[in-house]
Scaffold this motif. Structure first.
Motif, PDB file in Angstrom:
ATOM      1  N   UNK A 151      29.571  32.734  28.225  1.00 11.04           N
ATOM      2  CA  UNK A 151      29.767  33.863  26.629  1.00 11.04           C
ATOM      3  C   UNK A 151      30.319  33.381  25.786  1.00 11.04           C
ATOM      4  N   UNK A 152      30.460  31.976  24.772  1.00 10.82           N
ATOM      5  CA  UNK A 152      31.002  31.947  24.077  1.00 10.82           C
ATOM      6  C   UNK A 152      32.324  31.680  23.298  1.00 10.82           C
ATOM      7  N   UNK A 153      32.738  31.661  24.534  1.00 11.83           N
ATOM      8  CA  UNK A 153      34.293  31.775  24.346  1.00 11.83           C
ATOM      9  C   UNK A 153      34.813  30.417  24.459  1.00 11.83           C
ATOM     10  N   UNK A 154      34.422  29.258  23.750  1.00 10.72           N
ATOM     11  CA  UNK A 154      34.991  28.598  23.973  1.00 10.72           C
ATOM     12  C   UNK A 154      35.028  27.857  22.635  1.00 10.72           C
ATOM     13  N   UNK A 155      36.362  26.706  22.528  1.00  7.41           N
ATOM     14  CA  UNK A 155      36.075  26.387  20.705  1.00  7.41           C
ATOM     15  C   UNK A 155      35.115  24.932  21.400  1.00  7.41           C
ATOM     16  N   UNK A 156      34.871  24.035  19.552  1.00  3.75           N
ATOM     17  CA  UNK A 156      34.294  22.750  20.464  1.00  3.75           C
ATOM     18  C   UNK A 156      36.302  22.071  20.891  1.00  3.75           C
ATOM     19  N   UNK A 157      37.115  21.882  20.402  1.00  5.91           N
ATOM     20  CA  UNK A 157      37.564  21.376  21.624  1.00  5.91           C
ATOM     21  C   UNK A 157      37.925  21.749  22.809  1.00  5.91           C
ATOM     22  N   UNK A 158      37.496  22.723  23.012  1.00  8.20           N
ATOM     23  CA  UNK A 158      38.039  23.114  24.017  1.00  8.20           C
ATOM     24  C   UNK A 158      36.615  22.424  25.172  1.00  8.20           C
ATOM     25  N   UNK A 159      35.785  22.101  24.768  1.00  3.73           N
ATOM     26  CA  UNK A 159      34.351  21.463  25.625  1.00  3.73           C
ATOM     27  C   UNK A 159      34.456  20.243  25.624  1.00  3.73           C
ATOM     28  N   UNK A 160      35.359  19.663  24.606  1.00  3.26           N
ATOM     29  CA  UNK A 160      35.732  18.701  24.660  1.00  3.26           C
ATOM     30  C   UNK A 160      36.298  17.916  25.517  1.00  3.26           C
ATOM     31  N   UNK A 161      37.683  18.446  25.478  1.00  2.53           N
ATOM     32  CA  UNK A 161      38.328  18.189  26.735  1.00  2.53           C
ATOM     33  C   UNK A 161      37.408  18.858  28.164  1.00  2.53           C
ATOM     34  N   UNK A 162      36.815  19.785  28.085  1.00  6.09           N
ATOM     35  CA  UNK A 162      35.718  19.564  29.739  1.00  6.09           C
ATOM     36  C   UNK A 162      35.479  18.465  29.880  1.00  6.09           C
ATOM     37  N   UNK A 163      34.172  17.703  28.995  1.00  5.77           N
ATOM     38  CA  UNK A 163      33.927  16.581  29.187  1.00  5.77           C
ATOM     39  C   UNK A 163      34.362  15.655  29.592  1.00  5.77           C
ATOM     40  N   UNK A 164      36.201  15.526  28.857  1.00  4.51           N
ATOM     41  CA  UNK A 164      36.799  14.813  29.704  1.00  4.51           C
ATOM     42  C   UNK A 164      37.323  14.602  30.884  1.00  4.51           C
ATOM     43  N   UNK A 165      37.863  15.933  30.885  1.00  3.35           N
ATOM     44  CA  UNK A 165      37.817  16.440  32.638  1.00  3.35           C
ATOM     45  C   UNK A 165      36.747  16.181  33.658  1.00  3.35           C
ATOM     46  N   UNK A 166      35.630  16.607  33.538  1.00  4.53           N
ATOM     47  CA  UNK A 166      34.165  16.152  34.497  1.00  4.53           C
ATOM     48  C   UNK A 166      34.323  14.368  34.205  1.00  4.53           C
ATOM     49  N   UNK A 167      34.669  13.960  33.331  1.00  2.11           N
ATOM     50  CA  UNK A 167      34.139  12.744  32.977  1.00  2.11           C
ATOM     51  C   UNK A 167      35.302  11.574  34.294  1.00  2.11           C
ATOM     52  N   UNK A 168      36.500  12.456  34.599  1.00  2.16           N
ATOM     53  CA  UNK A 168      37.482  11.887  35.848  1.00  2.16           C
ATOM     54  C   UNK A 168      37.015  11.801  36.903  1.00  2.16           C
ATOM     55  N   UNK A 169      36.282  13.127  37.777  1.00  2.00           N
ATOM     56  CA  UNK A 169      35.924  13.142  38.577  1.00  2.00           C
ATOM     57  C   UNK A 169      34.139  12.120  39.007  1.00  2.00           C
ATOM     58  N   UNK A 170      33.786  12.652  37.689  1.00  2.00           N
ATOM     59  CA  UNK A 170      32.513  11.599  37.867  1.00  2.00           C
ATOM     60  C   UNK A 170      32.633  10.479  38.107  1.00  2.00           C
ATOM     61  N   UNK A 171      33.464   9.431  36.921  1.00  2.00           N
ATOM     62  CA  UNK A 171      34.093   8.715  37.032  1.00  2.00           C
ATOM     63  C   UNK A 171      34.385   7.796  39.079  1.00  2.00           C
ATOM     64  N   UNK A 172      35.201   9.300  38.908  1.00  2.00           N
ATOM     65  CA  UNK A 172      36.021   8.937  40.728  1.00  2.00           C
ATOM     66  C   UNK A 172      34.592   9.041  41.682  1.00  2.00           C
ATOM     67  N   UNK A 173      33.875   9.635  41.271  1.00  4.37           N
ATOM     68  CA  UNK A 173      33.300   9.788  42.972  1.00  4.37           C
ATOM     69  C   UNK A 173      32.368   8.678  42.406  1.00  4.37           C
ATOM     70  N   UNK A 174      31.693   7.961  41.651  1.00  5.95           N
ATOM     71  CA  UNK A 174      31.214   6.942  40.970  1.00  5.95           C
ATOM     72  C   UNK A 174      31.194   5.650  41.653  1.00  5.95           C
ATOM     73  N   UNK A 175      32.651   5.227  41.462  1.00  6.98           N
ATOM     74  CA  UNK A 175      32.885   4.206  42.177  1.00  6.98           C
ATOM     75  C   UNK A 175      33.987   4.120  43.256  1.00  6.98           C
ATOM     76  N   UNK A 176      33.730   5.312  44.180  1.00  3.29           N
ATOM     77  CA  UNK A 176      33.714   5.619  45.236  1.00  3.29           C
ATOM     78  C   UNK A 176      35.667   5.421  45.722  1.00  3.29           C
ATOM     79  N   UNK A 177      36.311   5.733  44.454  1.00  2.00           N
ATOM     80  CA  UNK A 177      37.503   5.667  44.901  1.00  2.00           C
ATOM     81  C   UNK A 177      37.890   7.077  45.688  1.00  2.00           C
ATOM     82  N   UNK A 178      39.210   6.733  45.909  1.00  2.00           N
ATOM     83  CA  UNK A 178      39.936   8.412  46.374  1.00  2.00           C
ATOM     84  C   UNK A 178      41.010   8.343  45.695  1.00  2.00           C
ATOM     85  N   UNK A 179      41.771  10.074  45.376  1.00  3.83           N
ATOM     86  CA  UNK A 179      42.468   9.993  44.381  1.00  3.83           C
ATOM     87  C   UNK A 179      43.969  10.212  45.015  1.00  3.83           C
ATOM     88  N   UNK A 180      43.905   9.778  45.819  1.00  7.09           N
ATOM     89  CA  UNK A 180      45.463   9.196  47.191  1.00  7.09           C
ATOM     90  C   UNK A 180      45.863   9.181  46.724  1.00  7.09           C
TER      91      UNK A 180
END
Length: 180
Positions: A151-180
């Motif tokens: 909806x065009x309601x984000x800043x570039x910094x928020x988008x950068x933060x989203x990438x960091x957040x996606x990377x956290x899950x991505x890396x965990x799923x990719x490495x087969x780690x569990x967050x326990x």
């Protein structure tokens, strides 16, 4: 001491021992769920309106998860996903909103290949919560930014933060780690 008095004392003692055992068992189950689901435990308590309902929901998630065929990826597929992720990050400079969409699609594809159902965001959260409950806060934050960016309601910094957040899950799923 009369026989009836002795029987009364024994019955009261037995009831107390049984109550204590049940209480300890329930505390053990609660602790298991709290440890397994991390912050998702309290979020579910709030969403379900109480501990008993939340614990019922979390146990149902565990049962559903037990029926899934979650698998590790072979090294060559992990390398392929890593290359794709690096490409998404590189394109972020020129296309931040598009890169966030690509990151979401890549995470979803990775989930599907690992064996997680991907029918809708709520289902993804439910199924991921069993093994990745501590990482869900990242996925939620990233998804929120993705939705708002449409909806065009984000800043570039928020988008950068989203990438960091996606990377956290991505890396965990990719490495087969569990967050326990």
């Amino acid at each position: 001491m009369s026989t009836s008095m002795l029987i009364t004392v024994i019955v009261i003692a037995a009831v107390l021992v049984i109550a204590l055992a049940v209480g300890l068992w329930m505390m053990s189950r609660r602790r298991h769920l709290q440890n397994r689901f991390g912050p998702e435990y309290e979020r579910t308590v709030e969403a379900e309106g109480g501990r008993l309902a939340a614990e019922r929901e979390l146990r149902a998630r565990e049962e559903r998860h037990d029926d899934l065929e979650i698998k590790e990826l072979p090294p060559e597929r992990r390398h392929q996903y890593t290359r794709e992720w690096n490409g998404v990050q590189e394109r972020f400079v020129d296309r931040p909103e598009g890169s966030v969409d690509e990151a979401d699609e890549l995470v979803t594809r990775l989930m599907r290949e690992r064996g997680y159902p991907t029918e809708g965001y709520s289902g993804q959260l439910r199924d991921l919560s069993v093994e990745h409950g501590r990482t869900l806060q990242h996925y939620r934050a990233a998804h929120d930014v993705k939705v708002r960016s449409g909806a065009g309601q984000t800043t570039t910094e928020e988008l950068r933060g989203a990438m960091v957040h996606y990377r956290s899950l991505f890396e965990e799923l990719l490495s087969d780690q569990r967050s326990r």
